[in-house]
Design an enzyme around this catalytic site. Structure first.
Site, PDB file in Angstrom:
ATOM      1  N   ASP A  61       0.863  -1.189   0.000  1.00  0.00           N
ATOM      2  CA  ASP A  61       0.000   0.000   0.000  1.00  0.00           C
ATOM      3  C   ASP A  61       0.896   1.234   0.000  1.00  0.00           C
ATOM      4  OD1 ASP A  61      -1.738   2.076   0.373  1.00  0.00           O
ATOM      5  OD2 ASP A  61      -2.816   1.155   2.048  1.00  0.00           O
ATOM      6  N   TYR A 156      -7.087  16.965  -7.078  1.00  0.00           N
ATOM      7  CA  TYR A 156      -6.300  16.200  -8.056  1.00  0.00           C
ATOM      8  C   TYR A 156      -5.470  17.138  -8.937  1.00  0.00           C
ATOM      9  CZ  TYR A 156      -5.336  13.018 -11.974  1.00  0.00           C
ATOM     10  OH  TYR A 156      -4.722  12.281 -12.951  1.00  0.00           O
TER      11      TYR A 156
HETATM   12  N1  LIG Z   1      -6.221   7.151 -16.760  1.00  0.00           N
HETATM   13  C1  LIG Z   1      -6.147   8.415 -17.159  1.00  0.00           C
HETATM   14  O1  LIG Z   1      -6.934   8.885 -17.965  1.00  0.00           O
HETATM   15  C2  LIG Z   1      -5.069   9.318 -16.612  1.00  0.00           C
HETATM   16  C3  LIG Z   1      -4.941  10.597 -17.156  1.00  0.00           C
HETATM   17  C4  LIG Z   1      -3.948  11.437 -16.660  1.00  0.00           C
HETATM   18  C5  LIG Z   1      -3.101  11.001 -15.665  1.00  0.00           C
HETATM   19  N2  LIG Z   1      -3.261   9.748 -15.150  1.00  0.00           N
HETATM   20  C6  LIG Z   1      -2.357   9.334 -14.085  1.00  0.00           C
HETATM   21  O2  LIG Z   1      -1.735   8.118 -14.474  1.00  0.00           O
HETATM   22  C7  LIG Z   1      -1.499   7.325 -13.316  1.00  0.00           C
HETATM   23  C8  LIG Z   1      -2.133   5.957 -13.495  1.00  0.00           C
HETATM   24  O3  LIG Z   1      -3.516   6.126 -13.717  1.00  0.00           O
HETATM   25  P1  LIG Z   1      -4.489   4.875 -13.939  1.00  0.00           P
HETATM   26  O4  LIG Z   1      -5.762   5.468 -14.494  1.00  0.00           O
HETATM   27  O5  LIG Z   1      -3.809   3.812 -14.687  1.00  0.00           O
HETATM   28  O6  LIG Z   1      -4.714   4.401 -12.438  1.00  0.00           O
HETATM   29  P2  LIG Z   1      -5.771   3.325 -11.834  1.00  0.00           P
HETATM   30  O7  LIG Z   1      -6.765   4.062 -10.994  1.00  0.00           O
HETATM   31  O8  LIG Z   1      -6.294   2.479 -12.952  1.00  0.00           O
HETATM   32  O9  LIG Z   1      -4.885   2.513 -10.814  1.00  0.00           O
HETATM   33  C9  LIG Z   1      -3.812   1.720 -11.195  1.00  0.00           C
HETATM   34  C10 LIG Z   1      -3.424   0.873 -10.023  1.00  0.00           C
HETATM   35  O10 LIG Z   1      -3.206   1.657  -8.829  1.00  0.00           O
HETATM   36  C11 LIG Z   1      -3.357   0.784  -7.751  1.00  0.00           C
HETATM   37  N3  LIG Z   1      -3.447   1.519  -6.484  1.00  0.00           N
HETATM   38  C12 LIG Z   1      -4.432   2.336  -6.059  1.00  0.00           C
HETATM   39  N4  LIG Z   1      -4.172   2.777  -4.804  1.00  0.00           N
HETATM   40  C13 LIG Z   1      -2.988   2.239  -4.442  1.00  0.00           C
HETATM   41  C14 LIG Z   1      -2.191   2.294  -3.269  1.00  0.00           C
HETATM   42  N5  LIG Z   1      -2.583   3.002  -2.198  1.00  0.00           N
HETATM   43  N6  LIG Z   1      -1.039   1.609  -3.229  1.00  0.00           N
HETATM   44  C15 LIG Z   1      -0.646   0.860  -4.298  1.00  0.00           C
HETATM   45  N7  LIG Z   1      -1.352   0.748  -5.420  1.00  0.00           N
HETATM   46  C16 LIG Z   1      -2.516   1.433  -5.507  1.00  0.00           C
HETATM   47  C17 LIG Z   1      -4.625   0.047  -8.110  1.00  0.00           C
HETATM   48  O11 LIG Z   1      -4.730  -1.164  -7.374  1.00  0.00           O
HETATM   49  C18 LIG Z   1      -4.468  -0.179  -9.614  1.00  0.00           C
HETATM   50  O12 LIG Z   1      -3.964  -1.462  -9.909  1.00  0.00           O
HETATM   51  C19 LIG Z   1      -2.051   8.121 -12.142  1.00  0.00           C
HETATM   52  O13 LIG Z   1      -1.029   8.890 -11.546  1.00  0.00           O
HETATM   53  C20 LIG Z   1      -3.077   9.038 -12.790  1.00  0.00           C
HETATM   54  O14 LIG Z   1      -3.310  10.210 -12.032  1.00  0.00           O
HETATM   55  C21 LIG Z   1      -4.227   8.904 -15.601  1.00  0.00           C
END
Ligand SMILES: NC(=O)c1ccc[n+]([C@@H]2O[C@H](COP(=O)([O-])OP(=O)(O)OC[C@H]3O[C@@H](n4cnc5c(N)ncnc54)[C@H](O)[C@@H]3O)[C@@H](O)[C@H]2O)c1
Length: 255
Positions: A61, A156
Site C-alpha cells: 500500500d 487532483y
Molecule cells: N487514466 C487516465 O486517464 C489518466 C490521465 C492522466 C493522468 N493519469 C495518471 O496516471 C497514473 C495511473 O492512472 P491509472 O488510471 O492507470 O490508475 P488506476 O486508478 O487504474 O490505478 C492503477 C493501479 O493503482 C493501484 N493503487 C491504487 N491505490 C494504491 C495504493 N494506495 N497503493 C498501491 N497501489 C494502488 C490500483 O490497485 C491499480 O492497480 C495516475 O497517476 C493518474 O493520475 C491517468
C-alpha cells in the site's frame, strides 16, 4: 526489442491501467521490472497475462511510508539496484469534482497517493541511482495538472501540479549525478475506471464535445502513455530533463 535489457525498473501502481501497460512495455524490451500495487486481485489478474510473465509484482500500500521503505529495503537486500523509477501511483480516487464538496480527507488521500508516495519512492531509490551515476525518473502528471480538468476536482489538479513542479526541482538537483527527471502528462485515457468516471460525470453531449476538441479525434490508449514513458526512460533521452510531455492528442492546446 532489447532497449531496456540492462535496466532495472520500478513502477508504482502497476498491476492495472497505465502502469501495467508501462510494465509490459519495459518487459517486452528486456527490462527487469518490479511492479508495486496494493490490490492482490489486480496482481493476480496481471500475473495471468503472458506479456507480464517476467514482471515481479509486489503487494504494497503506497499510502504507507513504512511499507514503502520496507519493500525497497527488501528488494535492495536481494541485490536489485533500480536505475529507473516511474512514479505512476495516483488518481482522483473518486473524490468530488466540486471544490466545496471536497473534505480535508479527500485532499489528504489524493495528495498522499499522487505526491507523498512519489516523494517517498524517489527518496528511497535516488541513492542507488547516485551510486550508479545514472538514473531516469518519470513522474505521471496529467492534463489536469497542466490545464485544469473537465471531470476531476481541485485536489487532483493541485496534486498533479505539485508532481509536475517537483519534477523541475529534481531535474535541477540530480542532473549532476546523471539522473534525469521528466513528467508525462496524459489526457483522459479510456481505462475502464476512467470510462466509468466519465460516464458518471459528463453527459454524452459533453463527451462528444470534448472529443471534438481533440485535434487527433480520438481518446488516448494506455500504449500511448507507455510509449512516452519509454522514450524518457531511454538512454537516447539523456539530454532531456525537467520536461512535461503532454500526451493528449493536442487537447491541451484547445481547452
Ligand atoms: N487514466 C487516465 O486517464 C489518466 C490521465 C492522466 C493522468 N493519469 C495518471 O496516471 C497514473 C495511473 O492512472 P491509472 O488510471 O492507470 O490508475 P488506476 O486508478 O487504474 O490505478 C492503477 C493501479 O493503482 C493501484 N493503487 C491504487 N491505490 C494504491 C495504493 N494506495 N497503493 C498501491 N497501489 C494502488 C490500483 O490497485 C491499480 O492497480 C495516475 O497517476 C493518474 O493520475 C491517468
Amino acid at each position: 526489442m532489447t532497449g531496456f535489457a540492462d535496466r532495472t525498473i520500478l513502477i508504482s501502481a502497476a498491476a492495472d491501467g497505465l502502469g501495467l501497460a508501462m510494465a509490459t512495455r519495459f518487459a517486452a524490451e528486456g527490462g527487469t521490472v518490479v511492479a508495486l500495487d496494493k490490490s492482490t486481485e489486480a496482481i493476480d489478474r496481471a500475473r495471468a497475462l503472458p506479456e507480464a510473465a517476467s514482471i515481479r509484482f509486489e503487494a504494497v500500500d503506497l499510502m504507507e511510508g513504512a511499507a514503502i521503505a520496507a519493500t525497497i529495503d527488501r528488494l535492495t537486500s536481494e541485490g536489485l539496484r533500480f536505475d529507473t523509477l516511474i512514479n505512476n501511483a495516483g488518481g482522483s480516487l473518486h473524490t468530488p469534482r466540486a471544490f466545496l464538496e471536497e473534505s480535508d480527507e479527500d485532499w489528504d488521500r489524493v495528495m498522499g497517493l499522487n505526491v507523498t508516495a512519489a516523494v517517498r519512492l524517489t527518496r528511497a531509490v535516488l541513492p542507488q541511482m547516485m551510486d550508479q551515476g545514472f538514473g531516469r525518473i518519470i513522474n505521471l502528471g496529467s492534463k489536469a495538472g497542466r490545464y485544469g480538468s473537465l471531470f476531476t476536482g481541485a485536489n487532483y489538479v493541485a496534486a498533479k501540479g505539485a508532481v509536475q513542479s517537483m519534477t523541475l526541482q529534481l531535474a535541477q538537483e540530480f542532473g549532476p549525478h546523471g539522473i534525469t527527471c521528466n513528467a508525462v502528462c496524459p489526457g483522459a485515457i479510456l481505462t475502464p475506471r476512467v470510462e466509468r468516471l466519465l460516464s458518471e460525470r459528463m453527459t454524452q453531449t459533453e463527451r462528444d464535445a470534448a472529443l471534438a476538441q481533440i485535434p487527433v479525434r480520438r481518446n488516448g490508449q494506455v500504449e500511448d502513455v507507455a510509449a512516452a514513458v519509454a522514450f524518457f526512460a531511454s538512454r537516447e533521452a539523456g539530454f532531456i530533463t525537467g520536461q512535461m510531455l503532454d500526451v493528449n492528442g493536442g487537447q491541451g492546446m484547445c481547452s
